[in-house]
Motif scaffolding. Structure first.
Motif, PDB file in Angstrom:
ATOM      1  N   GLY A 130       0.796  -1.216   0.000  1.00  0.00           N
ATOM      2  CA  GLY A 130       0.000   0.000   0.000  1.00  0.00           C
ATOM      3  C   GLY A 130       0.826   1.263   0.000  1.00  0.00           C
ATOM      4  N   ASP A 131       0.384   2.237   0.809  1.00  0.00           N
ATOM      5  CA  ASP A 131       1.004   3.560   0.810  1.00  0.00           C
ATOM      6  C   ASP A 131       2.376   3.561   1.469  1.00  0.00           C
ATOM      7  OD1 ASP A 131      -1.249   4.545  -0.413  1.00  0.00           O
ATOM      8  OD2 ASP A 131      -2.225   5.128   1.462  1.00  0.00           O
ATOM      9  N   GLU A 132       2.775   2.454   2.102  1.00  0.00           N
ATOM     10  CA  GLU A 132       4.064   2.436   2.779  1.00  0.00           C
ATOM     11  C   GLU A 132       5.226   2.405   1.800  1.00  0.00           C
ATOM     12  OE1 GLU A 132       3.646  -1.049   5.168  1.00  0.00           O
ATOM     13  OE2 GLU A 132       3.067   0.101   6.921  1.00  0.00           O
ATOM     14  N   ILE A 133       4.994   1.863   0.617  1.00  0.00           N
ATOM     15  CA  ILE A 133       6.063   1.672  -0.351  1.00  0.00           C
ATOM     16  C   ILE A 133       5.802   2.513  -1.597  1.00  0.00           C
ATOM     17  CG2 ILE A 133       7.003   0.002  -2.008  1.00  0.00           C
ATOM     18  CD1 ILE A 133       8.179  -0.344   0.688  1.00  0.00           C
ATOM     19  N   GLY A 134       6.852   3.191  -2.059  1.00  0.00           N
ATOM     20  CA  GLY A 134       6.751   3.947  -3.304  1.00  0.00           C
ATOM     21  C   GLY A 134       7.835   3.480  -4.251  1.00  0.00           C
ATOM     22  N   PHE A 135       7.458   3.156  -5.470  1.00  0.00           N
ATOM     23  CA  PHE A 135       8.420   2.693  -6.459  1.00  0.00           C
ATOM     24  C   PHE A 135       8.834   3.829  -7.386  1.00  0.00           C
ATOM     25  CE2 PHE A 135       5.806  -1.225  -5.617  1.00  0.00           C
ATOM     26  CZ  PHE A 135       6.757  -1.820  -4.812  1.00  0.00           C
ATOM     27  N   PHE A 136       9.889   3.599  -8.128  1.00  0.00           N
ATOM     28  CA  PHE A 136      10.418   4.579  -9.069  1.00  0.00           C
ATOM     29  C   PHE A 136       9.334   5.006 -10.063  1.00  0.00           C
ATOM     30  CE2 PHE A 136      12.507   5.294 -13.250  1.00  0.00           C
ATOM     31  CZ  PHE A 136      13.162   6.469 -12.936  1.00  0.00           C
ATOM     32  N   HIS A 137       9.209   6.330 -10.259  1.00  0.00           N
ATOM     33  CA  HIS A 137       8.213   6.875 -11.187  1.00  0.00           C
ATOM     34  C   HIS A 137       8.940   7.412 -12.424  1.00  0.00           C
ATOM     35  CE1 HIS A 137       5.385   6.608  -7.876  1.00  0.00           C
ATOM     36  NE2 HIS A 137       6.185   7.355  -7.133  1.00  0.00           N
ATOM     37  N   PRO A 138       8.885   6.725 -13.560  1.00  0.00           N
ATOM     38  CA  PRO A 138       9.603   7.193 -14.753  1.00  0.00           C
ATOM     39  C   PRO A 138       9.171   8.575 -15.218  1.00  0.00           C
ATOM     40  CG  PRO A 138       8.853   4.922 -15.025  1.00  0.00           C
ATOM     41  CD  PRO A 138       8.204   5.449 -13.787  1.00  0.00           C
ATOM     42  N   LEU A 191      29.875   7.162  -6.240  1.00  0.00           N
ATOM     43  CA  LEU A 191      28.789   6.246  -6.550  1.00  0.00           C
ATOM     44  C   LEU A 191      27.592   7.046  -7.053  1.00  0.00           C
ATOM     45  CD1 LEU A 191      28.959   3.992  -3.354  1.00  0.00           C
ATOM     46  CD2 LEU A 191      29.810   3.422  -5.634  1.00  0.00           C
ATOM     47  N   PRO A 192      26.752   6.465  -7.910  1.00  0.00           N
ATOM     48  CA  PRO A 192      25.557   7.183  -8.368  1.00  0.00           C
ATOM     49  C   PRO A 192      24.525   7.273  -7.246  1.00  0.00           C
ATOM     50  CG  PRO A 192      25.572   4.947  -9.229  1.00  0.00           C
ATOM     51  CD  PRO A 192      26.891   5.145  -8.541  1.00  0.00           C
ATOM     52  N   HIS A 193      23.911   8.457  -7.091  1.00  0.00           N
ATOM     53  CA  HIS A 193      22.895   8.655  -6.062  1.00  0.00           C
ATOM     54  C   HIS A 193      21.699   9.369  -6.701  1.00  0.00           C
ATOM     55  CE1 HIS A 193      25.839   7.559  -2.975  1.00  0.00           C
ATOM     56  NE2 HIS A 193      26.674   8.391  -3.551  1.00  0.00           N
ATOM     57  N   TRP A 194      20.638   8.615  -6.965  1.00  0.00           N
ATOM     58  CA  TRP A 194      19.428   9.179  -7.546  1.00  0.00           C
ATOM     59  C   TRP A 194      18.411   9.423  -6.449  1.00  0.00           C
ATOM     60  CZ3 TRP A 194      19.936  10.600 -12.474  1.00  0.00           C
ATOM     61  CH2 TRP A 194      20.896   9.946 -13.270  1.00  0.00           C
ATOM     62  N   ARG A 195      17.683  10.551  -6.553  1.00  0.00           N
ATOM     63  CA  ARG A 195      16.685  10.894  -5.548  1.00  0.00           C
ATOM     64  C   ARG A 195      15.350  11.219  -6.235  1.00  0.00           C
ATOM     65  NH1 ARG A 195      20.062   8.932  -3.043  1.00  0.00           N
ATOM     66  NH2 ARG A 195      21.242   9.734  -1.266  1.00  0.00           N
ATOM     67  N   GLN A 196      14.277  10.760  -5.616  1.00  0.00           N
ATOM     68  CA  GLN A 196      12.932  11.055  -6.105  1.00  0.00           C
ATOM     69  C   GLN A 196      11.987  11.061  -4.905  1.00  0.00           C
ATOM     70  OE1 GLN A 196      10.715   8.205  -8.767  1.00  0.00           O
ATOM     71  NE2 GLN A 196      11.025   9.827 -10.278  1.00  0.00           N
ATOM     72  N   ASP A 197      11.031  11.967  -4.918  1.00  0.00           N
ATOM     73  CA  ASP A 197      10.101  12.058  -3.795  1.00  0.00           C
ATOM     74  C   ASP A 197       9.180  10.847  -3.747  1.00  0.00           C
ATOM     75  OD1 ASP A 197      11.119  14.508  -3.009  1.00  0.00           O
ATOM     76  OD2 ASP A 197       9.649  15.672  -4.157  1.00  0.00           O
ATOM     77  N   THR A 199      12.009   3.897   3.543  1.00  0.00           N
ATOM     78  CA  THR A 199      11.106   4.824   2.866  1.00  0.00           C
ATOM     79  C   THR A 199      11.051   6.115   3.670  1.00  0.00           C
ATOM     80  OG1 THR A 199       9.741   2.948   2.147  1.00  0.00           O
ATOM     81  CG2 THR A 199       8.795   5.160   1.926  1.00  0.00           C
ATOM     82  N   PRO A 200      11.664   7.204   3.188  1.00  0.00           N
ATOM     83  CA  PRO A 200      11.580   8.476   3.908  1.00  0.00           C
ATOM     84  C   PRO A 200      10.133   8.953   4.010  1.00  0.00           C
ATOM     85  CG  PRO A 200      13.360   8.521   2.292  1.00  0.00           C
ATOM     86  CD  PRO A 200      12.558   7.292   2.012  1.00  0.00           C
ATOM     87  N   MET A 201       9.806   9.610   5.128  1.00  0.00           N
ATOM     88  CA  MET A 201       8.453  10.099   5.360  1.00  0.00           C
ATOM     89  C   MET A 201       8.438  11.626   5.385  1.00  0.00           C
ATOM     90  SD  MET A 201       7.462   7.436   8.442  1.00  0.00           S
ATOM     91  CE  MET A 201       5.834   8.136   8.717  1.00  0.00           C
ATOM     92  N   GLY A 202       7.338  12.200   4.890  1.00  0.00           N
ATOM     93  CA  GLY A 202       7.174  13.647   4.936  1.00  0.00           C
ATOM     94  C   GLY A 202       8.266  14.377   4.198  1.00  0.00           C
ATOM     95  N   GLU A 203       8.843  15.367   4.874  1.00  0.00           N
ATOM     96  CA  GLU A 203       9.889  16.191   4.262  1.00  0.00           C
ATOM     97  C   GLU A 203      11.286  15.604   4.451  1.00  0.00           C
ATOM     98  OE1 GLU A 203       9.203  18.900   2.391  1.00  0.00           O
ATOM     99  OE2 GLU A 203       7.132  18.255   2.715  1.00  0.00           O
ATOM    100  N   HIS A 204      11.381  14.493   5.132  1.00  0.00           N
ATOM    101  CA  HIS A 204      12.695  13.911   5.402  1.00  0.00           C
ATOM    102  C   HIS A 204      13.278  13.284   4.138  1.00  0.00           C
ATOM    103  CE1 HIS A 204      12.307  14.666   9.664  1.00  0.00           C
ATOM    104  NE2 HIS A 204      11.081  14.180   9.613  1.00  0.00           N
TER     105      HIS A 204
END
Length: 262
Positions: free
Chosen positions: A32-40, A51-57, A161-166
Motif C-alpha cells: 500500500g502507501d508504505e512503499i513507493g516505487f520509481f516513477h519514470p 557512486l551514483p545517487h538518484w533521488r525522487q520524492d 522509505t523516507p516520510m514527509g519532508e525527510h
C-alpha cells in the motif's frame, strides 16, 4: 536395493504441499502507501559522488553503508577506475543487457567484497552492533519506514522509505554520525568509523522489492549466530524461506502418481 521412497516416513502429500505454500505466504513485504516505487514520469535528482545517487520524492530505497576498512583501498581504486571506463564506453541510455552487466561488474562485486569480511569487522561485537541497531530504529516510524534490515560485521543493508519532508541523505547522515561517535567513544578511538559514501538504489517494482528483501534475509548465510542482527521482518522472511526449503525437500521425495501406481 531398497527404493529410497520406501524408506521415507509416512507423510501426507497434500499436507506437505500445503506446508510449502503456507510457508511461502507467511511473510509479505510492505504494501500500500508504505512503499513507493520509481516513477519514470516524475522528476529525479542526481547527487554527485563516486557512486551514483538518484533521488525522487515518495520512493523506497535499498541502502548499504559500510565500515571505513571494509574494502581494501587497492580493490576500491581498481573498481572506480574500471567503472569510469565502463561508463565512458557505455553511454546512457543503457539496454537491459548493459544494466545487467553493470550490476554484475560493479554493485554486485562490491557487495561480494563486503561479504568476504575484510577489515576488523568490529560489528561482530554485540554491544557495538546494538549501537547501530538503536541508531537505525530511533526515528523509525517517525522520519522513515524501516522494517527490513541487517547489521553485518562490517556493513548494513536496509529497505527505507523516507516520510514527509525527510530526505534519504539526511537519514543516512544521522545514522552514521550518531553511531560513529558512540562507537568511537566506546572504543576510545577517533577518526572515521563509516566510509563516507553509501550505496543506494531506488526500488523499481514489487518484484524488485521481493528480491531485495530475500537478499537481506539471506545475507548472514554462513555466519555464526550472534555475529549479526536482523530485523523482525527480515527474520520472519528468513524463517519462512527455511521452512519452504525443508518442506520442499520432503515433497521432492514424494512419489508421483505414476510411481504410486507401480
Amino acid at each position: 536395493m531398497d527404493d529410497p521412497i520406501d524408506k521415507m516416513p509416512d507423510v501426507d502429500s497434500e499436507l506437505l504441499i500445503g506446508l510449502v505454500e503456507a510457508a511461502s505466504r507467511r511473510f509479505h513485504p510492505l504494501h500500500g502507501d508504505e512503499i513507493g516505487f520509481f516513477h519514470p514520469s516524475e522528476s529525479i535528482a542526481y547527487l554527485d559522488g563516486n557512486l551514483p545517487h538518484w533521488r525522487q520524492d515518495g520512493v523506497t530505497y535499498f541502502v548499504t553503508y559500510r565500515t571505513a576498512d571494509s574494502i581494501p583501498q587497492e580493490k576500491l581504486r581498481l573498481w572506480l577506475a574500471e567503472r569510469d571506463v565502463w561508463l565512458r564506453e557505455n553511454p546512457e541510455p543503457h539496454s537491459p543487457k548493459q544494466k545487467k552487466e553493470y550490476w554484475k561488474l560493479f554493485p554486485k562485486r562490491m557487495h561480494d567484497w563486503l561479504d568476504a569480511g575484510y577489515g576488523e569487522c568490529l560489528l561482530k561485537d554485540a554491544g557495538l552492533r546494538q549501537i547501530v541497531v538503536d541508531g537505525l530504529l530511533h526515528f523509525a516510524g517517525n522520519r522513515y519506514l524501516f522494517k527490513e534490515w541487517v547489521v553485518m560485521p562490517n556493513h548494513v543493508h536496509g529497505i527505507v522509505t523516507p516520510m514527509g519532508e525527510h530526505q534519504l541523505s539526511g537519514i543516512l547522515h544521522s545514522w552514521k554520525s550518531f553511531t560513529a561517535k558512540e562507537i568511537n567513544k566506546r572504543l576510545g578511538r577517533q577518526g572515521s568509523f563509516w566510509h563516507k559514501e553509501s550505496f543506494d538504489h531506488i526500488v523499481r517494482s514489487a518484484e524488485s522489492l521481493e528480491r531485495i528483501g530475500a537478499y537481506i534475509a539471506a545475507n548472514p548465510d554462513g555466519l555464526p549466530m550472534g555475529s549479526y542482527s536482523l530485523s523482525a521482518d527480515a527474520q520472519m522472511r528468513r524463517d519462512a524461506a527455511s521452512t519452504v526449503d525443508e518442506a520442499s525437500s520432503l515433497v521432492s521425495w514424494l512419489p508421483t502418481e505414476e510411481q504410486s501406481d507401480k
